[in-house]
Design an enzyme around this catalytic site. Structure first.
Site, mmCIF file in Angstrom:
data_model
loop_
_atom_site.group_PDB
_atom_site.id
_atom_site.type_symbol
_atom_site.label_atom_id
_atom_site.label_comp_id
_atom_site.label_asym_id
_atom_site.label_seq_id
_atom_site.Cartn_x
_atom_site.Cartn_y
_atom_site.Cartn_z
ATOM 1 N N VAL A 175 0.861 -1.179 0.000
ATOM 2 C CA VAL A 175 0.000 0.000 0.000
ATOM 3 C C VAL A 175 0.897 1.229 0.000
ATOM 4 C CG1 VAL A 175 -1.731 1.315 1.298
ATOM 5 C CG2 VAL A 175 -1.853 -1.174 1.231
ATOM 6 N N ILE A 202 -6.987 0.025 3.906
ATOM 7 C CA ILE A 202 -6.860 -0.331 2.489
ATOM 8 C C ILE A 202 -6.215 -1.704 2.320
ATOM 9 C CG2 ILE A 202 -5.705 0.302 0.336
ATOM 10 C CD1 ILE A 202 -6.138 3.222 1.069
ATOM 11 N N TYR A 245 -2.335 -10.146 9.356
ATOM 12 C CA TYR A 245 -2.531 -11.493 8.823
ATOM 13 C C TYR A 245 -3.091 -12.439 9.900
ATOM 14 C CZ TYR A 245 0.366 -9.850 4.937
ATOM 15 O OH TYR A 245 0.866 -9.146 3.874
#
Length: 324
Positions: A233, A242, A278
């Protein structure tokens, strides 16, 4: 977080979703040209290593990379035989079609799924559109990837121009493997601004063994399983949700493509914020680089795995942790 320790570059024209997805739609973008194969370890600037592509090594030129003490890179090519003919579909109305691999109905269906894939997300601060990258967006996506490599690998500024060239060749060649892989981009527009949307993020997804990278990072993921990499990003737009939306889009596309449900990705041990994202998205560490990886001037990485559901669901946390 962007982290391929090396990329394998093989230059050929990319596929464009702007073209009609007819049985012969790939032929005009698949002109048979001489092929270039590069392998570069970005994490081995201090100790350059020669790598070879595992994709038909006899069909691509060998490239030698060396780094003199002046800290500049030199590249030497050795040409070999040209690549195979472009793929095309069976059509009885066409006389004497060009020889080459044929597109089966499954491949055409997968291309249509990729061409139709599109997501629009609204934030308080702006809007984000995620879809497969088009040819016209190549330069901006390459610039974003090159900037991320420079940042994450702590490379000196004099490597920027060469790095952009190598990343460009890598992306162009990887897109030749569609629909077995895809490069997604996210176009972001700030709320209240009249400027056109800009590429804010990108990610690469391989769906099966045919789309797998020739030389993946260690620990190596299964080639037949989906693999997410090169996710990044733009720096000013991080911590805005995002990266989280981009990760979710990758997962939903994997489900739509009916790939295996076991998806893998890498995360460097030092990258705590992406690792947290994650983990909250459901990924678990299955393997960690040996400490001996430092001998190749690379940073240790986790190989992470997640079992995707059979149907699309909102399975990613809405946490504010977003740095990828």
């Amino acid at each position: 977080m962007l982290y391929p320790p090396f990329v394998c570059l093989q230059t050929q024209p990319p596929f464009s979703f702007k073209d009609n997805l007819s049985p012969f739609s790939l032929q005009k973008n698949s002109m048979a040209t001489s092929s270039t194969s590069l392998s570069l370890s970005f994490d081995s600037a201090l100790q350059p290593i020669l790598f070879h592509s595992s994709h038909h090594p006899s069909c691509f030129p060998t490239t030698f990379l060396s780094a003199p003490r002046s800290s500049s890179l030199s590249i030497h090519f050795r040409r070999r035989v040209p690549p195979l003919s472009p793929p095309q579909a069976v059509d009885s109305s066409v006389k004497n079609p060009t020889p080459g691999p044929f597109l089966d109905p499954t491949t055409l269906e997968q291309l249509k799924i990729l061409g139709d894939f599109h997501q629009l997300h609204e934030f308080e601060h702006g809007s984000l559109e995620i879809r497969p990258m088009e040819d016209s967006e190549l330069d901006n996506a390459v610039t974003l990837l090159a900037e991320s490599f420079i940042e994450s690998m702590w490379l000196p500024d004099q490597y920027a121009q060469l790095l952009a060239i190598l990343v460009n060749q890598y992306v162009v060649e990887r897109r030749r493997l569609m629909p077995h892989m895809v490069v997604l981009v996210g176009l972001y527009k700030s709320r209240g601004e009249e400027e056109e949307a800009q590429i804010a993020c990108t990610a690469e997804v391989s769906f099966d063994a045919l789309g797998a990278n020739a030389a993946p990072p260690t620990p190596s993921p299964p080639r037949e399983c989906p693999y997410i990499c090169n996710m990044t990003v733009k720096k000013p737009l991080r911590r805005k949700g995002i990266g989280r939306k981009l990760l979710k889009a990758c997962e939903e596309l994997i489900i739509k493509m009916k790939a295996k449900s076991d998806v893998y990705l890498h995360c460097r041990v030092v990258d705590k914020i992406p690792f947290s994202m994650y983990k909250k998205a459901g990924y678990k560490v299955v393997k960690t680089d040996s400490i001996l990886v430092w001998l190749t001037a690379q940073r240790r990485k986790y190989l992470m795995h997640k079992k995707l559901p059979q149907t699309i669901s909102d399975n990613i946390s809405d946490s504010d942790d977003d740095h990828s």
